[in-house]
Write an enzyme that holds these catalytic residues in place. Structure first.
Site, mmCIF file in Angstrom:
data_model
loop_
_atom_site.group_PDB
_atom_site.id
_atom_site.type_symbol
_atom_site.label_atom_id
_atom_site.label_comp_id
_atom_site.label_asym_id
_atom_site.label_seq_id
_atom_site.Cartn_x
_atom_site.Cartn_y
_atom_site.Cartn_z
ATOM 1 C CD GLU A 195 -3.196 -1.160 1.861
ATOM 2 O OE1 GLU A 195 -3.650 -0.064 2.220
ATOM 3 O OE2 GLU A 195 -3.688 -2.245 2.227
ATOM 4 C CG ASN A 243 -1.483 3.438 8.675
ATOM 5 O OD1 ASN A 243 -0.607 3.324 7.842
ATOM 6 N ND2 ASN A 243 -2.764 3.497 8.377
ATOM 7 C CG HIS A 281 -15.828 -7.416 5.504
ATOM 8 N ND1 HIS A 281 -15.578 -6.711 6.661
ATOM 9 C CD2 HIS A 281 -14.687 -7.341 4.776
ATOM 10 C CE1 HIS A 281 -14.358 -6.210 6.616
ATOM 11 N NE2 HIS A 281 -13.795 -6.583 5.484
ATOM 12 C CD GLU A 332 -9.548 -6.886 8.632
ATOM 13 O OE1 GLU A 332 -9.683 -6.176 7.637
ATOM 14 O OE2 GLU A 332 -8.491 -7.535 8.867
ATOM 15 C CG HIS A 390 -9.134 -5.655 0.411
ATOM 16 N ND1 HIS A 390 -9.353 -4.297 0.465
ATOM 17 C CD2 HIS A 390 -9.852 -6.112 -0.651
ATOM 18 C CE1 HIS A 390 -10.182 -3.948 -0.510
ATOM 19 N NE2 HIS A 390 -10.509 -5.027 -1.193
ATOM 20 C CD GLU A 391 -5.888 -5.188 3.968
ATOM 21 O OE1 GLU A 391 -6.617 -6.142 4.276
ATOM 22 O OE2 GLU A 391 -6.345 -4.068 3.674
ATOM 23 C CD GLU A 435 -6.484 -2.943 -0.278
ATOM 24 O OE1 GLU A 435 -5.962 -3.647 0.606
ATOM 25 O OE2 GLU A 435 -7.049 -1.872 -0.031
ATOM 26 C CD GLU A 485 -8.984 0.330 1.473
ATOM 27 O OE1 GLU A 485 -9.696 -0.625 1.187
ATOM 28 O OE2 GLU A 485 -8.175 0.318 2.436
HETATM 29 C C1 NOJ Z 1 -8.720 -2.783 4.865
HETATM 30 C C2 NOJ Z 1 -9.447 -2.998 3.591
HETATM 31 O O1 NOJ Z 1 -8.626 -2.706 2.488
HETATM 32 C C3 NOJ Z 1 -10.693 -2.131 3.635
HETATM 33 O O2 NOJ Z 1 -11.352 -2.151 2.390
HETATM 34 C C4 NOJ Z 1 -11.573 -2.600 4.762
HETATM 35 O O3 NOJ Z 1 -12.698 -1.799 4.835
HETATM 36 C C5 NOJ Z 1 -10.809 -2.527 6.078
HETATM 37 N N1 NOJ Z 1 -9.558 -3.203 5.966
HETATM 38 C C6 NOJ Z 1 -11.592 -3.152 7.226
HETATM 39 O O4 NOJ Z 1 -11.652 -4.534 7.041
HETATM 40 CA CA CA Z 2 -6.213 -2.209 2.415
#
Ligand code: NOJ
Ligand code: CA
Length: 697
Positions: free
Chosen positions: A169, A191, A410, A412, A480-481, A499, A505
């Protein structure tokens, strides 16, 4: 699944090995790759394009644990050559068929009892090679370093991001190779965890341009069971060396034979558009491994998301502190009043998304645990199955399905990977139960267990395992990540997005970012960039967020210039209602294509692309520019001769500007055919988007 259209001819020529060099030319003869075993028994290769060196002699091999160095002392047992010439059809893609035409050479090497083969494939637009460890007496190998070199022929211009084991990123820096060191600290983010292994370390895909005007791209393909490769530059000699992402004990990779490493790749083109159009990464991946792909579909979606990203609402349901998921009682907790994923709001978004023809609605912050997810590096923060009290998962899915669309799940993980692995089956089963067929997963933070990195071997295995398991349950994945993609979507087309780069973002980014990503990150696979932000003055409704540096016409163009079968309309419904006529382009633009043509491009400056819808005769064109305004003359000469089209042109107004006046655009119509050309103004950070519908004769 077998490729439906195959014109495959394989000729095997087993050569004797009287000399220590062998060359291999591309099908059109322009690219020539040479393999040489030096007098010390070191494997090495070099490459020429139209007779001029593009890669100088470069050494190959590995350093192994226990001092066994697989870099010299080799003997050539035999060399075989063959031809691959086939056409295959991707499940989704930029084109509905892809030509895979290359010459292949395998050099069978031995060093005492150790056997290591090197397989080369040379295409018209580049080459790749990988190491193969066949079944042999030694079963187990531990790699402590990869010694593969890619020796550059000069101090090229490079578009690069720093070597970091955990994140991509970053914004790209454009500099000479010799200047990378002086930019070593540019762009590090405070961060995220970061590990820069060397002041001249960079990530792939790395975009380069030589002083002769040749474009090169260095990357890897089919990253399976191996750590991701970075490149470390010796800036005196301009020689890159592979730098693998280490595991917690400092070694890089372990494997049992038989084993194949990922491909190391070099793409070459005389025009920047050749790099954008190259299918080399996909061609070096295995064909589709799934028997049934009928459930995989390109997807356009909205999300209860931007309002959390901008800070208008929250992922968490309460503001509780000292939170412990195992003991926290949500039924007694005081809601914070800002929770985004609540029944009423989600229904409102569903109504809007369904009424405007979207396929899915992502809802983040639907599940318990967000009170404690960030920064504490806890193993157990999410269970991925328990909704917050104000998110009625059953009723919302029923409501959504009654409107003909689906919710998008989703997950996370907060980078607690073992915790995700422990819960994955139940989490996917919950999706099956309620009719979700796509998940956006995420890996924010330092990887737990500690010492692992986002790009280390264990993690790379985890990401692919999550995709394979999802395929068994007919679930599409957008991670993502995760590690940057390397074309694995050919083999597992349920990997519909990633991503793995700086998307639209949290941060303000330079307008040039979107003119570089297609040359770098997108060479491995599609990106969930989240385009479609219309309200650029973000500070006006979210004081803690940063403004975006793009015009509305630029945001529309991204649906064409940044290919993805998964496209989000990332802004909030009220911002689309305010600009309904511009929103029409997002509603119309397809996410799957019969044919794509990159008309014009220069990395870091501009990209213009045209694509033909897979399901109609409509064309779409997108153009984006960097922080320079330009008047661009667009020729429609790619259209079939003699056919007339009605063009709807969404472009920057003459006074639009990504900094001062980003929301000013104009929409015009004109009849065009293959002889037409027209000049379109692109503002700073601007662009244009065009839809073309055939006229009924
Ligand atoms: C990072 C992700 O790239 C983003 O799209 C997401 O909203 C946040 N993490 C929270 O999961
Ligand atoms: Ca991200």
């Amino acid at each position: 699944m077998k490729s439906p259209i195959t014109l495959l001819s394989i000729a095997i020529l087993l050569s004797g090995c009287s000399n220590n060099s062998e060359s291999l030319s591309s099908p059109d003869g322009d690219l020539e790759l040479s393999f040489t075993l030096t007098s010390q028994g070191e494997p090495s290769y070099s490459a020429k394009y139209k007779g001029k060196p593009i890669v100088n002699p470069s050494l190959m091999g590995f350093e192994m644990k226990d001092g066994e160095n697989l870099t010299d002392g080799f003997h050539i047992d035999s060399i075989s050559q063959s031809v691959i010439n086939e056409i295959w059809a991707p499940v989704w893609g930029e084109n509905d068929s892809i030509v895979n035409n290359c010459r292949q050479m395998t050099v069978y090497l031995s060093r005492g009892s150790i056997k290591m083969d090197i397989e080369f494939r040379v295409f018209d637009d580049g080459f790749g090679f990988r190491y193969i460890f066949p079944e042999q007496a030694t079963k187990h190998f531990t790699i402590t370093d990869e010694k593969t070199q890619i020796a550059m022929t000069g101090d090229h211009m490079a578009w690069w991001i720093p070597g970091d084991y955990d994140t991509q990123e970053y914004e790209y820096t454009c500099s000479r190779l010799s200047e990378i060191r002086s930019h070593a600290d540019d762009g590090f983010m405070s961060n995220v965890s970061q590990y820069r292994f060397s002041p001249t370390g960079v990530q792939t895909a790395l975009m380069l341009k030589t002083d002769d005007g040749l474009y090169l791209n260095l990357h890897e393909a089919a990253l399976v069971d191996f750590p991701a490769m970075h490149l470390d530059l010796n800036d005196s000699t301009m020689v890159f060396k592979s730098h693998l992402t280490p595991g917690p004990d400092g070694t890089m990779a372990t494997f049992d034979t038989p084993f194949k490493t990922p491909w190391r790749t070099v793409t070459v083109g005389e025009n920047a558009t050749d790099i954008l159009a190259s299918d080399l990464t996909l061609n070096l991946n295995d064909p589709c491994a799934l028997d049934d792909v009928s459930w995989i579909h390109p997807t356009k979606y909205m999300g209860v998301w931007w309002e959390m990203i901008t800070g208008v609402s929250s992922w968490n349901y309460t503001d509780a502190e000292n939170f412990d998921l195992a003991t926290f009682d949500y039924s007694k907790a005081q809601p914070n009043g800002r929770h985004g994923a609540n029944n009423e709001k989600v229904r409102r978004y569903i109504d809007f998304a369904a009424a405007n023809g979207f396929d899915q609605l992502l809802v983040e912050g639907w599940n318990i645990g967000w009170e404690d997810w960030f920064g504490k590096e806890k193993d157990y923060v999410f269970d991925f199955i328990t909704p917050y009290p104000d998110f009625d998962i059953k009723a919302l899915n029923e409501y959504e399905h009654s409107k003909g669309i689906k919710l998008m799940m989703h997950h996370e993980t907060s980078a607690a990977v073992d915790n995700y692995d422990r819960h994955m089956d139940r989490a996917y089963d919950l999706m099956n139960k309620y009719g979700y067929d796509a998940v956006k997963s995420g890996y924010v933070g330092n990887i737990i267990p500690r010492g692992e990195h986002h790009y280390s071997q264990k993690q790379v295995r985890h990401y692919l395992n999550a995709v394979k398991k999802a395929a068994e349950k007919h679930i599409m994945v957008n991670a993502h990540e995760a590690v940057r993609p390397t074309g694995l979507c050919r083999t597992y087309p349920n990997l519909i997005g990633n991503e793995s780069a700086m998307g639209q973002e949290f941060r303000e980014m330079s307008p040039k970012h979107v003119t570089i990503l297609p040359f770098t990150r997108l060479k491995g696979g599609p990106m969930d960039f989240t385009p479609g932000i219309f309200k650029m003055d973000i500070a006006s409704f979210a004081p803690d967020s940063q403004n975006k540096r793009a015009t509305i016409a630029n945001q529309l163009a991204l649906y064409v210039t940044m290919y993805s079968p998964l496209q989000m309309a990332a802004d909030m419904p009220e911002h689309y209602t305010a600009y309904r006529d511009a929103f029409q382009f997002i509603k119309d633009v397809p996410v799957d294509w019969k044919k794509s043509i990159y008309l014009d491009a220069e990395p870091g400056e501009y990209i213009v692309a045209a694509r033909l819808d897979k399901n109609s005769d409509d064309w779409y064109i997108g153009g984006v520019t960097n922080d320079e305004a330009r008047d661009y003359t667009l020729a429609f000469d790619f259209l079939p001769a003699g056919k007339k089209y009605m063009a709807t042109i969404y472009s920057d107004a003459s006074d639009a500007d990504c900094f001062d006046n980003p929301e000013k655009y104009k929409i015009s119509e004109m009849q065009v055919n293959s002889d037409t050309s027209t000049t379109i103004h692109m503002a700073r950070g601007g662009g244009f988007a065009i839809s073309l519908t055939p006229e009924v004769e």
